[in-house]
Enzyme design. Structure first.
Site, PDB file in Angstrom:
ATOM      1  N   SER A 158       4.387  -6.236   4.266  1.00 38.25           N
ATOM      2  CA  SER A 158       4.599  -5.123   3.333  1.00 38.25           C
ATOM      3  C   SER A 158       6.025  -4.594   3.344  1.00 38.25           C
ATOM      4  O   SER A 158       6.403  -3.827   2.461  1.00 38.25           O
ATOM      5  CB  SER A 158       3.634  -3.970   3.641  1.00 38.25           C
ATOM      6  N   LYS A 196       6.182   2.018   7.763  1.00 41.25           N
ATOM      7  CA  LYS A 196       6.429   2.241   6.341  1.00 41.25           C
ATOM      8  C   LYS A 196       7.661   3.136   6.160  1.00 41.25           C
ATOM      9  O   LYS A 196       8.123   3.788   7.099  1.00 41.25           O
ATOM     10  CB  LYS A 196       5.225   2.923   5.676  1.00 41.25           C
TER      11      LYS A 196
END
Length: 237
Positions: A158, A196
């Site tokens: 990701s 993230k």
């Protein structure tokens, strides 16, 4: 011999990698060099690659590696450090169990800091909360700076557009606050840990991936605890 723009771009990429562990985006490079289009950055990167100063990793978005810094540059561009010697990258030994600095005549070059590897972190869908220590790494102190640190092995894709790949080991500085735009280790609902980019949207916290295949997740501030901020990255070839 490098032109001024080539040298400026190489130094910018090198400094960003030292500070964050990930290369700058093309937009950031364009802004830093005050160029009007990304095509100019593409030409500079191609020239640096052809001269052996950087390497592009194939089939990976935003993946640049500085191989060396120049021993000589165009007249008037050299700094004392760049004029006297080339770039000395960290050398990662085969198992990633030890990391040692490349040979250097500087005093204290052999010193290392022991950093615990606290299991795996998801760069994809969040996984179970950070595990207990699995092993340690010996890291050159210049890669860390001040504060307490730990390392995590990345699982997932990701964050590929931030230059963070599945199988990388990320170096994290412990903290419980971060600025918007920082790449963080976030603990969600005290159960799930994920790597993230932090975005603050009013009273809410957004955890943003660097891969269009993943959606940004938005939480109330009471659901997310910051465990640390990314400061570096190691990769085994």
């Amino acid at each position: 011999m490098l032109t001024r723009k080539q040298y400026d771009l190489l130094r910018f990429i090198h400094e960003r990698l030292k500070e964050t562990g990930v290369p700058p985006s093309f937009d950031e490079m364009k802004e830093a060099l005050d160029l009007r289009s990304k095509s100019g950055i593409h030409r500079l990167i191609t020239a640096l690659e052809e001269r052996g100063f950087i390497r592009r990793l194939p089939n990976r978005a935003r993946a640049l590696e500085v191989v060396r810094l120049p021993d000589s540059v165009a007249p008037g561009l050299a700094t004392p450090r760049s004029a006297s010697r080339g770039f000395s990258p960290s050398v990662i030994e085969g198992s990633l169990g030890k990391v040692r600095p490349a040979a250097d005549d500087d005093e204290g070059a052999g010193q290392v800091v022991t950093v615990p590897v606290m299991g795996r972190i998801a760069a994809g869908s969040p996984i179970s909360a950070i595990q207990t220590r699995s092993h340690t790494l010996n890291i050159p102190p210049e890669m860390l700076g001040s504060g307490e640190h730990f390392a995590l092995e990345v699982r997932g894709d990701s964050m590929i557009e931030a230059g963070i790949l599945d199988g990388d080991t990320v170096l994290i500085r412990k903290c419980d606050t971060a600025d918007t735009g920082d790449i963080i280790v976030a603990l969600v609902d005290d159960e799930e840990a994920t790597l993230k980019r932090l975005r603050k949207k009013g009273a809410s916290i957004a955890l943003e991936a660097a891969n269009p295949a993943y959606e940004t997740r938005i939480f109330g501030p009471d659901r997310v605890r910051i465990q640390g901020r990314l400061i570096g990255l190691m990769r085994r070839y």
